[in-house]
Design a protein around this motif. Structure first.
Motif, PDB file in Angstrom:
ATOM      1  N   UNK A  47       0.826  -1.204   0.000  1.00 27.69           N
ATOM      2  CA  UNK A  47       0.000   0.000   0.000  1.00 27.69           C
ATOM      3  C   UNK A  47       0.864   1.260   0.000  1.00 27.69           C
ATOM      4  N   UNK A  48       2.027   1.208   0.646  1.00 28.29           N
ATOM      5  CA  UNK A  48       2.929   2.364   0.647  1.00 28.29           C
ATOM      6  C   UNK A  48       3.434   2.641  -0.765  1.00 28.29           C
ATOM      7  N   UNK A  49       3.700   1.596  -1.531  1.00 31.77           N
ATOM      8  CA  UNK A  49       4.128   1.764  -2.917  1.00 31.77           C
ATOM      9  C   UNK A  49       3.027   2.373  -3.763  1.00 31.77           C
ATOM     10  N   UNK A  50       1.804   1.910  -3.545  1.00 35.79           N
ATOM     11  CA  UNK A  50       0.662   2.437  -4.283  1.00 35.79           C
ATOM     12  C   UNK A  50       0.443   3.912  -3.974  1.00 35.79           C
ATOM     13  N   UNK A  51       0.467   4.261  -2.702  1.00 31.83           N
ATOM     14  CA  UNK A  51       0.263   5.656  -2.311  1.00 31.83           C
ATOM     15  C   UNK A  51       1.390   6.534  -2.851  1.00 31.83           C
ATOM     16  N   UNK A  52       2.623   6.060  -2.727  1.00 30.47           N
ATOM     17  CA  UNK A  52       3.764   6.823  -3.225  1.00 30.47           C
ATOM     18  C   UNK A  52       3.674   7.028  -4.731  1.00 30.47           C
ATOM     19  N   UNK A  53       3.337   5.967  -5.461  1.00 29.23           N
ATOM     20  CA  UNK A  53       3.224   6.060  -6.918  1.00 29.23           C
ATOM     21  C   UNK A  53       2.116   7.037  -7.314  1.00 29.23           C
ATOM     22  N   UNK A  54       0.965   6.915  -6.670  1.00 33.07           N
ATOM     23  CA  UNK A  54      -0.158   7.799  -6.989  1.00 33.07           C
ATOM     24  C   UNK A  54       0.196   9.254  -6.685  1.00 33.07           C
ATOM     25  N   UNK A  55       0.861   9.486  -5.571  1.00 33.58           N
ATOM     26  CA  UNK A  55       1.227  10.857  -5.196  1.00 33.58           C
ATOM     27  C   UNK A  55       2.200  11.456  -6.204  1.00 33.58           C
ATOM     28  N   UNK A  56       3.227  10.706  -6.586  1.00 30.94           N
ATOM     29  CA  UNK A  56       4.213  11.247  -7.529  1.00 30.94           C
ATOM     30  C   UNK A  56       3.636  11.427  -8.921  1.00 30.94           C
ATOM     31  N   UNK A  57       2.745  10.527  -9.337  1.00 28.14           N
ATOM     32  CA  UNK A  57       2.093  10.706 -10.639  1.00 28.14           C
ATOM     33  C   UNK A  57       1.210  11.956 -10.609  1.00 28.14           C
TER      34      UNK A  57
END
Length: 120
Positions: free
Chosen positions: A28-38
């Motif tokens: 979930x941390x990867x998903x949140x990080x990816x969504x935030x940077x995108x």
């Protein structure tokens, strides 16, 4: 030769897939990080590209006539190629910030825990 080019393309595909696999494996941390940077990338780069178009041509992007449509289409094509080339950088930033997202967002908010983990 054609076979060498095909081998190079085949070698690049697992590399891209491997990078996204790392993001998925971060949970979930990867998903949140990816969504935030995108979100940050697109909300900064699109207005910047529009402003750069305006600064270089003296007009705002429009599809009013064939000439301006051709100019805008060419800029969009270039912009998307640059955005595509920056995918590894965006994924790298995502992976670099996963520990911070986990520490400051996921764990404090208890995101991603199911009922069994909460009772422990």
């Amino acid at each position: 030769t054609k076979a060498e080019k095909e081998a190079e393309v085949a070698a690049e595909e697992p590399k891209k897939e491997n990078m996204m696999t790392k993001v998925k494996n971060a949970g979930i941390a990867g998903l949140i990080s990816y969504a935030a940077w995108e979100f940050v990338f697109w909300t900064v780069s699109v207005p910047a590209a529009i402003f750069a178009y305006h600064q270089t041509t003296g007009e705002w992007p429009s599809f009013d006539n064939p000439e301006s449509t051709a100019k805008v289409s060419a800029v969009v094509f270039g912009f998307l190629n640059v955005a595509r080339a920056l995918v590894p950088v965006r994924i790298g930033i995502t992976l670099a910030t996963v520990p911070l997202v986990d520490k400051y967002i996921v764990k404090p908010l208890g995101i991603g825990k199911n009922k069994d983990e909460e009772s422990e």
